[in-house]
Design a protein around this motif. Structure first.
Motif, short mmCIF file in Angstrom:
data_model
loop_
_atom_site.label_atom_id
_atom_site.label_comp_id
_atom_site.label_asym_id
_atom_site.label_seq_id
_atom_site.Cartn_x
_atom_site.Cartn_y
_atom_site.Cartn_z
N GLY A 189 -12.34 -1.17 -6.75
CA GLY A 189 -12.83 -2.54 -6.85
C GLY A 189 -12.10 -3.34 -7.91
N VAL A 190 -11.14 -2.73 -8.61
CA VAL A 190 -10.37 -3.42 -9.64
C VAL A 190 -9.19 -4.12 -8.98
CG1 VAL A 190 -9.02 -3.12 -11.74
CG2 VAL A 190 -11.04 -1.72 -11.36
N MET A 191 -9.04 -5.39 -9.26
CA MET A 191 -7.96 -6.17 -8.66
C MET A 191 -6.64 -5.83 -9.33
SD MET A 191 -9.49 -7.85 -6.36
CE MET A 191 -8.38 -9.12 -5.87
N ALA A 192 -5.57 -5.75 -8.54
CA ALA A 192 -4.24 -5.49 -9.06
C ALA A 192 -3.71 -6.75 -9.74
CB ALA A 192 -3.29 -5.10 -7.93
N PRO A 193 -3.02 -6.60 -10.87
CA PRO A 193 -2.43 -7.77 -11.51
C PRO A 193 -1.38 -8.40 -10.59
CG PRO A 193 -2.22 -5.83 -12.92
CD PRO A 193 -2.80 -5.39 -11.63
N PRO A 194 -1.24 -9.73 -10.63
CA PRO A 194 -0.32 -10.38 -9.72
C PRO A 194 1.14 -10.00 -9.96
CG PRO A 194 -1.34 -11.99 -11.18
CD PRO A 194 -1.98 -10.67 -11.44
N GLY A 195 1.52 -9.51 -11.12
CA GLY A 195 2.89 -9.15 -11.42
C GLY A 195 3.33 -7.84 -10.79
N ASP A 196 2.41 -7.08 -10.20
CA ASP A 196 2.76 -5.80 -9.61
C ASP A 196 3.67 -5.94 -8.40
OD1 ASP A 196 1.42 -4.32 -11.45
OD2 ASP A 196 -0.28 -3.84 -10.16
N SER A 197 3.63 -7.05 -7.71
CA SER A 197 4.44 -7.20 -6.50
C SER A 197 5.82 -7.79 -6.80
CB SER A 197 3.71 -8.09 -5.51
OG SER A 197 3.56 -9.38 -6.04
N LEU A 198 6.09 -8.20 -8.02
CA LEU A 198 7.37 -8.82 -8.34
C LEU A 198 8.56 -7.89 -8.09
CD1 LEU A 198 8.77 -11.35 -9.35
CD2 LEU A 198 8.55 -10.47 -11.66
N PRO A 199 8.53 -6.62 -8.51
CA PRO A 199 9.68 -5.76 -8.19
C PRO A 199 9.88 -5.56 -6.69
CG PRO A 199 8.37 -4.79 -9.94
CD PRO A 199 7.60 -5.97 -9.42
N MET A 200 8.80 -5.53 -5.94
CA MET A 200 8.93 -5.36 -4.49
C MET A 200 9.57 -6.60 -3.86
SD MET A 200 6.14 -4.40 -1.59
CE MET A 200 5.75 -2.88 -2.41
N ALA B 293 11.55 -8.72 -5.42
CA ALA B 293 12.94 -8.74 -5.86
C ALA B 293 13.79 -7.76 -5.05
CB ALA B 293 13.04 -8.42 -7.35
N GLY B 294 13.25 -6.59 -4.76
CA GLY B 294 13.97 -5.62 -3.95
C GLY B 294 14.19 -6.10 -2.54
N ALA B 295 13.17 -6.74 -1.96
CA ALA B 295 13.30 -7.27 -0.61
C ALA B 295 14.33 -8.40 -0.57
CB ALA B 295 11.95 -7.78 -0.10
N ALA B 296 14.33 -9.25 -1.58
CA ALA B 296 15.31 -10.34 -1.64
C ALA B 296 16.72 -9.79 -1.78
CB ALA B 296 14.98 -11.28 -2.80
N THR B 297 16.88 -8.75 -2.59
CA THR B 297 18.20 -8.13 -2.75
C THR B 297 18.66 -7.51 -1.43
OG1 THR B 297 17.70 -7.67 -5.06
CG2 THR B 297 19.50 -6.43 -4.07
N ALA B 298 17.75 -6.86 -0.73
CA ALA B 298 18.11 -6.25 0.55
C ALA B 298 18.50 -7.31 1.58
CB ALA B 298 16.95 -5.42 1.07
#
Length: 184
Positions: free
Chosen positions: A60-71, A73-78
């Motif tokens: 029930g704990v929400m993930a911080p919004p910064g957790d998706s930033l590396p993903m 960035a990786g998708a943009a690089t790909a």
């Protein structure tokens, strides 16, 4: 009147199927109430309702919004890498044009952004986007003036200029760190 379902406003007030559109929002009161459930009531978080995409292991704990930033960035690089590869290999694909355009904007923007570490994030993004357009235009203008324009050559030249800018920014940062460590 223009509606959200028809942003062009080309269909009439009855919509494309002849059914009248909903104009009175008071009819939505029964839709806005949450359904009764037997479990504990949870309130939606700031990023949306809780669910498997937003919770950590069902706690029930929400993930911080910064957790998706590396993903992201990786998708943009790909995507940028695939765009450069499609253009350099001259592969005919429906994805070639959008992915190559993405590469031509993102590669110089990242290189210029790496050199602007001192600015706040919004200013850095705006200046990096402007710098990316400037690099693309300068490469294209130079190649056209030399009568050497090709798509492959343009992508390779933008990649080379972007790599050079990125390496210069990285070398300057390392030199600054080395000078600070010798001073202390």
């Amino acid at each position: 009147m223009q509606s959200f379902t028809d942003p062009t406003g080309l269909t009439g007030p009855t919509g494309p199927t002849g059914v009248s559109e909903l104009t009175d929002l008071s009819d939505l009161s029964e839709l806005s109430e949450p359904p009764e459930s037997s479990g504990p009531a949870r309130r939606p978080g700031p990023t949306g309702p809780p669910g498997p995409a937003h919770e950590h292991a069902g706690t029930g704990v929400m993930a911080p919004p910064g957790d998706s930033l590396p993903m992201v960035a990786g998708a943009a690089t790909a995507i940028a890498g695939v765009g450069a590869a499609l253009a350099l290999a001259d592969i005919g694909s429906p994805l070639r044009a959008p992915f190559t355009l993405f590469f031509l904007i993102v590669a110089p923007a990242c290189a210029v952004g790496a050199a602007l570490r001192g600015l706040d994030p919004l200013s850095r993004a705006v200046v990096a986007a402007g710098g990316a357009v400037a690099v693309d235009l300068l490469v294209a203008q130079t190649m056209l003036a030399l009568h050497a324009w090709t798509v492959r050559g343009g992508v390779a030249a933008v990649a080379a200029v972007s790599l050079l800018l990125f390496l210069l920014a990285h070398a300057r940062r390392r030199r600054g760190r080395a000078a600070k460590s010798r001073a202390s």
